[in-house]
Design a protein around this motif. Structure first.
Motif, PDB file in Angstrom:
ATOM      1  N   PHE A  46      -2.553  -4.354   6.889  1.00  0.00           N
ATOM      2  CA  PHE A  46      -3.632  -2.387   7.210  1.00  0.00           C
ATOM      3  C   PHE A  46      -2.413  -1.830   7.009  1.00  0.00           C
ATOM      4  O   PHE A  46      -0.912  -2.394   6.980  1.00  0.00           O
ATOM      5  N   HIS A  47      -2.390  -0.306   6.919  1.00  0.00           N
ATOM      6  CA  HIS A  47      -1.546   0.593   7.009  1.00  0.00           C
ATOM      7  C   HIS A  47      -2.205   1.464   7.617  1.00  0.00           C
ATOM      8  O   HIS A  47      -3.656   1.734   7.455  1.00  0.00           O
ATOM      9  N   LYS A  48      -1.173   2.017   8.649  1.00  0.00           N
ATOM     10  CA  LYS A  48      -1.351   3.326   9.510  1.00  0.00           C
ATOM     11  C   LYS A  48      -1.439   4.935   8.928  1.00  0.00           C
ATOM     12  O   LYS A  48      -0.328   4.944   8.050  1.00  0.00           O
ATOM     13  N   VAL A  49      -2.712   5.648   8.354  1.00  0.00           N
ATOM     14  CA  VAL A  49      -2.456   7.174   7.644  1.00  0.00           C
ATOM     15  C   VAL A  49      -2.787   8.003   8.968  1.00  0.00           C
ATOM     16  O   VAL A  49      -3.773   7.489   9.692  1.00  0.00           O
ATOM     17  N   SER A  50      -2.212   8.977   8.937  1.00  0.00           N
ATOM     18  CA  SER A  50      -1.745  10.087   9.675  1.00  0.00           C
ATOM     19  C   SER A  50      -2.987  10.657   9.785  1.00  0.00           C
ATOM     20  O   SER A  50      -2.461  11.256   8.684  1.00  0.00           O
ATOM     21  N   VAL A  51      -4.266  11.653  10.593  1.00  0.00           N
ATOM     22  CA  VAL A  51      -5.070  12.947   9.636  1.00  0.00           C
ATOM     23  C   VAL A  51      -4.061  13.363  10.510  1.00  0.00           C
ATOM     24  O   VAL A  51      -4.523  14.136  11.879  1.00  0.00           O
ATOM     25  N   VAL A  52      -4.355  14.585  10.077  1.00  0.00           N
ATOM     26  CA  VAL A  52      -3.875  15.899  10.790  1.00  0.00           C
ATOM     27  C   VAL A  52      -4.772  16.818  10.286  1.00  0.00           C
ATOM     28  O   VAL A  52      -5.429  17.110   8.514  1.00  0.00           O
ATOM     29  N   ILE A  76       1.036  -1.126  -0.138  1.00  0.00           N
ATOM     30  CA  ILE A  76       0.232   0.373  -0.546  1.00  0.00           C
ATOM     31  C   ILE A  76       0.957   1.440  -0.180  1.00  0.00           C
ATOM     32  O   ILE A  76       1.599   1.400   0.826  1.00  0.00           O
ATOM     33  N   GLN A  77       1.028   2.447  -1.077  1.00  0.00           N
ATOM     34  CA  GLN A  77       1.380   3.244  -1.018  1.00  0.00           C
ATOM     35  C   GLN A  77       0.974   4.277  -1.327  1.00  0.00           C
ATOM     36  O   GLN A  77      -0.484   4.542  -1.556  1.00  0.00           O
ATOM     37  N   ILE A  78       0.431   5.808   0.320  1.00  0.00           N
ATOM     38  CA  ILE A  78      -0.510   6.488  -0.045  1.00  0.00           C
ATOM     39  C   ILE A  78       0.904   8.130  -0.889  1.00  0.00           C
ATOM     40  O   ILE A  78       2.027   8.096  -0.963  1.00  0.00           O
TER      41      ILE A  78
END
Length: 694
Positions: free
Chosen positions: A686-692, A595-597
Motif C-alpha cells: 500500500f502507498h499513502k497519498v496525501s491529497v490537498v 510505487i512512485q508518484i
C-alpha cells in the motif's frame, strides 16, 4: 443525488459550504414572515471541528453553541408582540426551545437558544443554539415558530446532525490532549498490524470519514439496528451514552443478527464477493452496504470488521483506534485456558475447540465509565468480529482495558473472553496412540505483543503492559526453546535453532523431532510440509544447540508471501520417555513492490498525477502467468493490470497509471502481484497519498 430516509424524514438538499438558504413563498400581509434561513455552515463546522463530514447536513457537536441566522420579510420580528420559538425533533420526540436574550436565565442542563447584543439587524436575527452535553447522537429536524396573539406560523427549516464532543470536558468522550483528538477522531488514515509477533507490518487503511456519504451511512447503521426497530424512542434516548452507542455499532458492523454491514468468511471461495485482504477502505464498504439497501458486504475478517467500526466511532465523535493482539486466544469454553495437542513428532493436531490466532484486531474506544467507576475510565475494548455472543448478540465490549490488566473478574461486557484473548494459559499436550505422554504449561505465549499506531507517526506503539501485569514462569525440568535465526523472505532458506538445556546431574540421550506446517492466522495448521528427526547426546548441566535448514525447494510449492509457518520441536528422553515441546510461528516476508508518484506523495485534488508501479522477480525460479494489479479508492476507477506470460528471475513487470483524487485527506494506492504457479498472492503493498485542495 442520493435520497436517504431517516425516521420519516426525506432529505435530498445539498448543504453549501458557506450557507444554506430555505425560501418560503407568500406575502407578509402585516405579519412577520420568515423568508430565509442561513445555517452558517462554514463558520459552524469550522468551530465544531466537523469540516468535510457532510455536504448534505450541518454537522455540530453536543454541548457547544452553533449559529443560525433568520431573515424576515418586509416586516421585522418584534420581541414585544411575537414570541420566537425553536423546536428540535429527533424522530417523533420534540423539544420546545423559547428564544431568549442573553441577559435572561436558561436551564443549564437543557437546550437553549439565545440572542446576543449585535445579533439583531433590521430584518434578521442570529440565534445561538446549544444542546445539552448528554444529548443523543442523531439527525435532528429544526422548526421555527413565530407565535403572535392571534396566530402561530411554523416553518420546517431543515436538519442538523449532532455528534459526541471529545473537545468538551463535560462530555464522557472528552480527551485532554489535542494531539490525541487529531489522531483518534480527525485522522482518516490508520495502520493495521498483521503477521506474527516476530515478523509484522503495518498495512495502511483509509477510514474515509470525509468521503461523501460516509456520515450518512453511519447514521443509517443506527437507524436500521434491532434496537431502533424495536423501540425508536428508547433507542433515541439511549444514544446519549457512548457505552450504548459502541455496543449498537459493534453489533451492526457484522451481519449475524441484523442488517449489519459485513459478512465474515475465513476459508473457502470468495468469488461471490471480495476477498478480505483486498479491502483497504471503510468508505468502499459502507458505500456498497448503502447502495445494496443494507445487504451485507462480502467478505470481512477481523481487521476489516475493526476498521469499519473504527470509522463509525470516529464519525460519531467517540475517539477510537485499531489494536492488534499477536497470539490472541479464542477461548470457546470460558475457562481462560487454551488446550493444544501435538503428536509425538511435533505435528500440531486439530483436536481442540480453542484456538490461538497469530493476530487479532479489535477497537479501543475512549470514554468515561460512570456505570463502573472512575478507575475504569479510558480505553475500552470493543470487538465487532462475530466470535461469541454477548447477551444474545454477536458483539463484544466495551470492556475497560484497566479491568483486564487488574484481572477484575465479573466486569460486565465480556471480560472473561477479552481477558483470555490476551492472557490465557496455554496447555500443550503431547499425544501418542490416544494417550497424553507429555504436558507443557505456557503462561507467556498469549498476548505477547499488542500494537497500535502511534500518535502522528506510522511507528507502532506497544500497549502490552497496559493489558498485562503478570510475568509468567516456566516450570523446571528439561528446557527447550526454538528460534528462527532471521525472518525469511520468499526464496530464502528458513534457518531453525533449537536450544536444549539439561539441568539434571546425569547425561541424557535425546530424540529431536522437528516439524513445519502451513497455517492460517486464525486457525490450526494444515498437514506438515517438512519433517526431520535426530538423535543427540547431552551432558549433565549441558546446553546443546541444534540447527536445521528448510530450503526454498522444500517449501516453494506450498508457501506464498505473508503465509504463516508453525514450526515445532518435540524433545524426547529416550530412557525416561519425558517429552518437552517448543513451538514458534513466523510469517514469510513477500518480495517488495515499488510505487512512485510523480512529484512526490502529496497530490492536488482533481489534478492528474502519474504513478509508476513495478515488481522484480527476486525468486530463484521463473514465474508463469504474472499479474500486477493496481487500485485505489478515491484515486483510480476500477482495477488496472499488467501481465507477463513468463517472468524469469530478475525480470521486471511494470504499470503506469494516471491518478486523480476526488476528495481531500489520505488515500491509499494498493498494488498486488500474483502468478499462476503460486498457491496465492505473492506480494502486496500500500502507498499513502496525501491529497490537498490546492
Amino acid at each position: 443525488m442520493v435520497n436517504l430516509q431517516f425516521s420519516g424524514f426525506a432529505f435530498s438538499k445539498s448543504l453549501d459550504q458557506h450557507y444554506t438558504p430555505f425560501v418560503f413563498p407568500g406575502t407578509d400581509e402585516g405579519h412577520c414572515r420568515l423568508r430565509l434561513v442561513n445555517f452558517e455552515a462554514h463558520e459552524n463546522q469550522t468551530s465544531h471541528e466537523t469540516q468535510g463530514l457532510s455536504k448534505k447536513h450541518l454537522v455540530v457537536r453536543r454541548g457547544k453553541p452553533f449559529k443560525v441566522t433568520l431573515l424576515f420579510g418586509s416586516r421585522s420580528w418584534s420581541r414585544y408582540t411575537e414570541r420566537l420559538v425553536l423546536k428540535v425533533w429527533l424522530g417523533n420526540m420534540s423539544k420546545r426551545i423559547p428564544v431568549q436574550f442573553s441577559d435572561e436565565q436558561s436551564d443549564p442542563q437543557g437546550w437553549s437558544a439565545k440572542i446576543y447584543p449585535g445579533d439583531r439587524q433590521p430584518k434578521s436575527v442570529t440565534v445561538h443554539i446549544c444542546s445539552p452535553v448528554l444529548s443523543s447522537v442523531g439527525l435532528y429536524q429544526l422548526q421555527v415558530l413565530i407565535e403572535a396573539t392571534q396566530n402561530t406560523t411554523s416553518y420546517a427549516v431543515g436538519t442538523f446532525v449532532l455528534l459526541c464532543n471529545p473537545w468538551l470536558k463535560e462530555d464522557p468522550v472528552y480527551m485532554p490532549l489535542d494531539v490525541q483528538i487529531q489522531e483518534y477522531i480527525k485522522n482518516d488514515y490508520g495502520l493495521v498490524y498483521m503477521g506474527t509477533h516476530l515478523n509484522n507490518s503495518g498495512q495502511p487503511w483509509s477510514f474515509g470519514q470525509y468521503e461523501p456519504g460516509v456520515l450518512e451511512a453511519c447514521l443509517q447503521l443506527l437507524q436500521v439496528s434491532p434496537q431502533h426497530r424495536r423501540d425508536k424512542n428508547k433507542d433515541y434516548v439511549l444514544r446519549a451514552d457512548p457505552v450504548y452507542l459502541s455496543r449498537v455499532a459493534c453489533a451492526m458492523v457484522n451481519c449475524e443478527d441484523d442488517l449489519g454491514v459485513l459478512k465474515g468468511r475465513w476459508q473457502g471461495s470468495y468469488k461471490d464477493g471480495v476477498k478480505p485482504t483486498e479491502w483497504s477502505s471503510s468508505a468502499d464498504i459502507l458505500h456498497r452496504w448503502v447502495s445494496t439497501n443494507c445487504s451485507p458486504v462480502r467478505y470481512g475478517q477481523c481487521w476489516v470488521f475493526a476498521s469499519v467500526l473504527c470509522t463509525v466511532m470516529r464519525v460519531l465523535g467517540i475517539p477510537s483506534r485499531l489494536v492488534t493482539v499477536f497470539d490472541a486466544a479464542h477461548d470457546s469454553d470460558g475457562n481462560m485456558k487454551i488446550a493444544e495437542y501435538y503428536s509425538s513428532t511435533g505435528e500440531k493436531l486439530n483436536l481442540s475447540k480453542d484456538s490461538i490466532w497469530n493476530f487479532h484486531v479489535w477497537v479501543e474506544c475512549w470514554m468515561r465509565r460512570p456505570d463502573l467507576g472512575a478507575g475504569f475510565d479510558g480505553w475500552q475494548v470493543v470487538d465487532p468480529t462475530p466470535q461469541e455472543k454477548s447477551a444474545g448478540t454477536y458483539c463484544c465490549g466495551p470492556c475497560p482495558v484497566a479491568a483486564i490488566q487488574q484481572r477484575c473478574l465479573g466486569t460486565p461486557y465480556d471480560f472473561a473472553f477479552i481477558y483470555a484473548a490476551v492472557d490465557a494459559e496455554v496447555l500443550r499436550l503431547i499425544v501418542r496412540n490416544g494417550r497424553v505422554v507429555g504436558k507443557t504449561v505456557d503462561t507467556e505465549w498469549v498476548g505477547r505483543l499488542i500494537y497500535t499506531k502511534s500518535i502522528d507517526s506510522d511507528k507502532p506503539e506497544n500497549l502490552t503492559q497496559t493489558y498485562k501485569s503478570k510475568i509468567g514462569k516456566m516450570p523446571p525440568g528439561l528446557e527447550v526453546s526454538l528460534n528462527i535465526d532471521e525472518v525469511p523472505s520468499l526464496g530464502d532458506s528458513i534457518v531453525i535453532s533449537v536450544t536444549v538445556t539439561n539441568p539434571s546431574s546425569g547425561p541424557r540421550v535425546l530424540m529431536a523431532h522437528l516439524n513445519a506446517q502451513l497455517k492460517e492466522y486464525n486457525s490450526n495448521p494444515q498437514e506438515s510440509f517438512w519433517k526431520t528427526r535426530r538423535k543427540v547426546h547431552i551432558q549433565p548441566g549441558g546446553v546443546l544447540k541444534l540447527h536445521h535448514t528448510i530450503l526454498p525447494s522444500e517449501y516453494e510449492s506450498v508457501l506464498a508471501g505473508d503465509d504463516i509457518v508453525n514450526v515445532a520441536v518435540v524433545i524426547k528422553d529416550v530412557m525416561t520417555k519425558e517429552r518437552v515441546l517448543a513451538a514458534q510461528e513466523i510469517s514469510m516476508s513477500a518480495p517488495p513492490i515499488t510505487i512512485q508518484i510523480e512529484g512526490g506523495n502529496g497530490v492536488q485534488m482533481k489534478k492528474e498525477h502519474t504513478a509508476r508501479v513495478s515488481f522484480i522477480n527476486t525468486l530463484t525460479k521463473a514465474l508463469s502467468g504474472a499479474v500486477l494489479t493496481i487500485e485505489g479508492s478515491g484515486l483510480l476507477q476500477g482495477k488496472h493490470e499488467a501481465r507477463l506470460v513468463l517472468m524469469q528471475p530478475g525480470d521486471k513487470i511494470e504499470k503506469t497509471v494516471s491518478i486523480m483524487a476526488t476528495s481531500p485527506g489520505t488515500k491509499l494506492l494498493m498494488a498486488t502481484f500474483s502468478h499462476s504457479s503460486s498457491p496465492g498472492i505473492v506480494s502486496r503493498t500500500f502507498h499513502k497519498v496525501s491529497v490537498v485542495t490546492g
